[in-house]
Design an enzyme around this catalytic site. Sequence first.
Site, PDB file in Angstrom:
ATOM      1  N   ARG A  56      51.071  43.926  43.372  1.00  0.00           N
ATOM      2  CA  ARG A  56      51.201  42.962  42.288  1.00  0.00           C
ATOM      3  C   ARG A  56      52.372  43.354  41.385  1.00  0.00           C
ATOM      4  O   ARG A  56      53.110  42.507  40.917  1.00  0.00           O
ATOM      5  CB  ARG A  56      49.901  42.944  41.479  1.00  0.00           C
ATOM      6  CG  ARG A  56      49.986  42.075  40.233  1.00  0.00           C
ATOM      7  CD  ARG A  56      48.706  42.159  39.410  1.00  0.00           C
ATOM      8  NE  ARG A  56      48.802  41.314  38.229  1.00  0.00           N
ATOM      9  CZ  ARG A  56      47.958  41.369  37.219  1.00  0.00           C
ATOM     10  NH1 ARG A  56      46.941  42.209  37.252  1.00  0.00           N
ATOM     11  NH2 ARG A  56      48.100  40.588  36.168  1.00  0.00           N
ATOM     12  N   ARG A 111      55.309  41.654  46.681  1.00  0.00           N
ATOM     13  CA  ARG A 111      54.907  40.280  47.004  1.00  0.00           C
ATOM     14  C   ARG A 111      56.073  39.311  46.803  1.00  0.00           C
ATOM     15  O   ARG A 111      56.176  38.296  47.474  1.00  0.00           O
ATOM     16  CB  ARG A 111      53.696  39.847  46.196  1.00  0.00           C
ATOM     17  CG  ARG A 111      53.920  39.839  44.701  1.00  0.00           C
ATOM     18  CD  ARG A 111      52.627  39.562  43.933  1.00  0.00           C
ATOM     19  NE  ARG A 111      52.757  39.967  42.552  1.00  0.00           N
ATOM     20  CZ  ARG A 111      52.534  39.169  41.508  1.00  0.00           C
ATOM     21  NH1 ARG A 111      52.155  37.934  41.688  1.00  0.00           N
ATOM     22  NH2 ARG A 111      52.649  39.624  40.277  1.00  0.00           N
ATOM     23  N   PHE A 116      40.329  39.415  49.051  1.00  0.00           N
ATOM     24  CA  PHE A 116      39.783  38.246  49.745  1.00  0.00           C
ATOM     25  C   PHE A 116      40.239  38.208  51.204  1.00  0.00           C
ATOM     26  O   PHE A 116      39.485  37.811  52.086  1.00  0.00           O
ATOM     27  CB  PHE A 116      40.193  36.968  49.010  1.00  0.00           C
ATOM     28  CG  PHE A 116      39.928  37.039  47.530  1.00  0.00           C
ATOM     29  CD1 PHE A 116      38.706  37.517  47.066  1.00  0.00           C
ATOM     30  CD2 PHE A 116      40.883  36.660  46.607  1.00  0.00           C
ATOM     31  CE1 PHE A 116      38.461  37.613  45.706  1.00  0.00           C
ATOM     32  CE2 PHE A 116      40.644  36.750  45.243  1.00  0.00           C
ATOM     33  CZ  PHE A 116      39.431  37.231  44.790  1.00  0.00           C
ATOM     34  N   GLU A 142      39.070  30.985  51.473  1.00  0.00           N
ATOM     35  CA  GLU A 142      39.791  31.967  52.273  1.00  0.00           C
ATOM     36  C   GLU A 142      39.291  32.059  53.706  1.00  0.00           C
ATOM     37  O   GLU A 142      40.056  32.325  54.636  1.00  0.00           O
ATOM     38  CB  GLU A 142      39.700  33.343  51.601  1.00  0.00           C
ATOM     39  CG  GLU A 142      40.381  33.421  50.229  1.00  0.00           C
ATOM     40  CD  GLU A 142      39.548  32.852  49.081  1.00  0.00           C
ATOM     41  OE1 GLU A 142      38.379  32.479  49.321  1.00  0.00           O
ATOM     42  OE2 GLU A 142      40.071  32.775  47.948  1.00  0.00           O
ATOM     43  N   ASP A 180      43.303  43.291  36.057  1.00  0.00           N
ATOM     44  CA  ASP A 180      42.364  42.278  36.550  1.00  0.00           C
ATOM     45  C   ASP A 180      40.993  42.896  36.828  1.00  0.00           C
ATOM     46  O   ASP A 180      40.001  42.189  36.951  1.00  0.00           O
ATOM     47  CB  ASP A 180      42.891  41.626  37.828  1.00  0.00           C
ATOM     48  CG  ASP A 180      43.847  40.487  37.523  1.00  0.00           C
ATOM     49  OD1 ASP A 180      43.760  39.926  36.417  1.00  0.00           O
ATOM     50  OD2 ASP A 180      44.678  40.163  38.386  1.00  0.00           O
TER      51      ASP A 180
END
Lengths: 319, 300, 276
Positions: A171, A14, A87, A62, A121
């Site tokens: 991530r 990312r 999302f 989103e 997460d």
Amino acid sequence: MASTLKGEKTIPTRHAYGETLVELGKLNDRVVVFEADISKSTQTYRFAEAFPDRFFNVGVAEQNMMAMAAGAAICGKIAFVSTYAVFGSMRACEQMRTSVAYPKLNVNIAVSHAGLTAYDDGVTHQAIEDLGIVRSIPNMTVVQPCDAPSTRKAVMAAAKIDGPVYLRLTRIGMPILYDAGPDFEIGKAIRLRRGNDVTIVAIGDMVFQALDAAEQLAIEGIGVDLLDMHTIKPLDQEALLESVMRTGAVVTAEDHNVVGGLGSAVAETLGEHRPTPMTRIGLQDTFAESGAYDDLLRHYGMDARHIIEAARKVMGRKK
Amino acid sequence: MNREGAEVTTVAGAESSDIVRNLTRWTRLLRYDTLRMISNADSGHPGGCMSMAEILTCLYFEVMRVDPRRPDWADRDRFILSKGHGAPILYAALARKGFFPVEELKSLRKIGSFLHGHPDISAPGVDMTTGCLGQGLSAGVGMALAGRHDRRDYRVFVVIGCGEMNEGQLWEGAASASHFHLDQITVVLDYNKLQFDGAVDEVCAPGDVRGRWQSLGWNVLEIDGHDIPQILGSLRQANECRGKPTIIIAHTIKGKGVDFMENAFLWHSLMDNGLLTKYVERMQHELNSDPDRFYAQCLW
Amino acid sequence: MLREKEHDIEKLHEIARQLRIDSLRMIHRAGGGHPGGSLSAADLVTALYFHEMNLCPQEPDWPDRDRFIMSKGHGCPVLYAALARLGYFDRSHLETLRKFGSILQGHPDMRKTPGLDSTSGSLGQGLSVGLGMALMGLRDQKPYRVFVMLGCGELDEGQIWEAAMSGAKFRVANLTAIVDYNRLQLDGTNDQVMPLEPLDDKWRSFGWNALRIDGHDMRAILDALHRAAAHDQGPTVIIAKTIKGKGVSFMEDQLNWHGVAPSTEQLEIALAELDP
Ligand SMILES: Cc1ncc(C[n+]2csc(CCOP(=O)(O)OP(=O)(O)O)c2C)c(N)n1
Ligand SMILES: [Mg+2]
């Protein structure tokens, strides 16, 4: 965090995305970026700083973001939308399908936190179904580069494709694999090792587990033909078939549910063109949980050791 | 108090000072537990936990009808943390209430633990899986409808974030709750004015929040979300309101109670665990030497 | 060449009448479609396409054209009728609605129909798409305006309110939403299915300029469109009270005319009423 890192410098893909966006923004002023309140995470804040007038933060919305990007693309823009994979592929799925893919717009859906790279997460943030979902939508190109340099190239290429591209990002940090390596081209698998005993097809972060496995198998004298299948749609059928023709056995490795993703795509091709014994490494149709990335890979049977076992077994099933 | 929306400015005095003192203690402890958990896990969202510490304390230690020995009790009040990234403080409240041992808090975000990064319904006391913003109120509407159908008198409490109000689904849920006259629903808006990328006014201005909920047919109350008597007063008024759901707009401060976190949007996530860990150590020391020995017994 | 704007109220009424007739003929011939919501929107579509919007039918992709999005995509027959009348494509295509190979899909497909600015049919998305367009217009300092036609049932979709919130944030004064407020959706009235009132307060609380008009009063429609153009502080919504099935007595305000085609006899009666 990944077990293959061994102290190497790593970069989350990312981050490469965020940096490349800025480069792209300099090259082409038609590039616009939409964000849904996680710019620090998706790294679009870099673009926001460089080109505030081409950056649009719509808040935690989103679905709206996806369709707004469609509107911008209709007006001739090269739109990027960024959010987490969960999302982008699911919350805004139908917007992506109807407002973006159906009219075949240049909206690039760049999503972070692919699979278990979202690690602690927890399940809500771990996208393990997205490849299956977006792959089944016509007009979509679906890519998950494994490292920063190939991510950079994928972002540049995505902007040029006249249609939607789903770009799956991690991530966590990934080692650098392609610094001086082969050229990255969407739709063309990269052969990382040549061997005649078993084919391993891997995508994204799992490329590093597969590399580990291949190295260890080589010590046992097992030759692995290893493909980085960064583009899962359109799948590089040619490279795949050429490889299995020589090896006669396949293991797929993906950070995703084994239903619908890379394993399914490979099985579809082989089933039609050249039925071959195969094993799919990935989440075995289960949700995972919170935890460290390495622990999760091990627990859910996705680390190098499991790939090695799968390779040995599948070789035993050769005709 | 006028239900049509006069502000709840003061309801102090309605509560005995014992109750308030007791809740103040729990709040302080929950803040400690939460920060400790996050520093321990090296990951999590401290800012949005701190802003709702008083709210969660009032709900779990005074208002809600729950029984930690029977987490699945059919008549229990339901709680949905729609802003699921605030999980740690919910876990702290559940542990302190006795749903599971405080010891478990050490396992936040670790493999094998039921204390996932975001709330998971498999944890004792957690009524709804959340973490994807915008969905909690819809689930609460379903729970309230089921309760009505089953002739149960439980209430449903939903805590939402202010950034979360950007999600369209929240407005779908709000319209439904009002349409079905679900007066057993109370939403508490943790209105800390910050979201992930900055101030809500900059990212996606919520505009006239009170007017919007009113236009959807909700009973709207507005309070200082760190003032325990006001929180209790508004929750009681919500319980008494008939025919429509209630939203309590609780004005809060993100990171409340921790000097370097207050109103600092970068502390939405764990910004600097070194700093946090030092702070937790200091806090531990303070609690340990507090003349009120309650704290010393609770440390971990 | 810019198409000439019609200013004569009577002539606009006449065009709306023709669009209603064309819509019913098309739907009848197709054997499927949505007459109720096409007829309720006919006057609004007429006002936009024949008076308000800057268009160039010879050049459908003219970059400075005003945009229109039929977010309630099932109302497309009346839009197709308007586009044909303006010359975007030959009228003969109207007979092919919903047929295999047609340029006129059951719901709008911008890749198939000249003059369409977006693809729609899945409710709730058009306002976001229009917002994206309006935002690009502002950014690129283009003069165009964007109009989005919403159904009232469509307002149940949360995405509408996401877009409403963003529209206020980005102050897109070049964006106008029009609610075809016929008070019926698929399963019943708005009040039965999901109440909307106080609707103008709701839009205002999201930061919009809200106007309420009678959506069959041509003068009021034009006036509202001009007021929307004059409002430069942010987006405007025109809440246009309409009658579903307007113009055909047995269809007016009737839930069951939401999504069925008239039979041959029914069409004849309807045409006799519209074209006495
Ligand atoms: C559907 C969804 N989109 C994005 C996120 C990522 N995210 C986590 S917290 C957050 C900001 C939330 O702000 P707010 O609701 O105000 O929470 P608080 O300030 O109370 O922490 C975002 C965007 C998410 N969890 N879910
Ligand atoms: Mg907030």
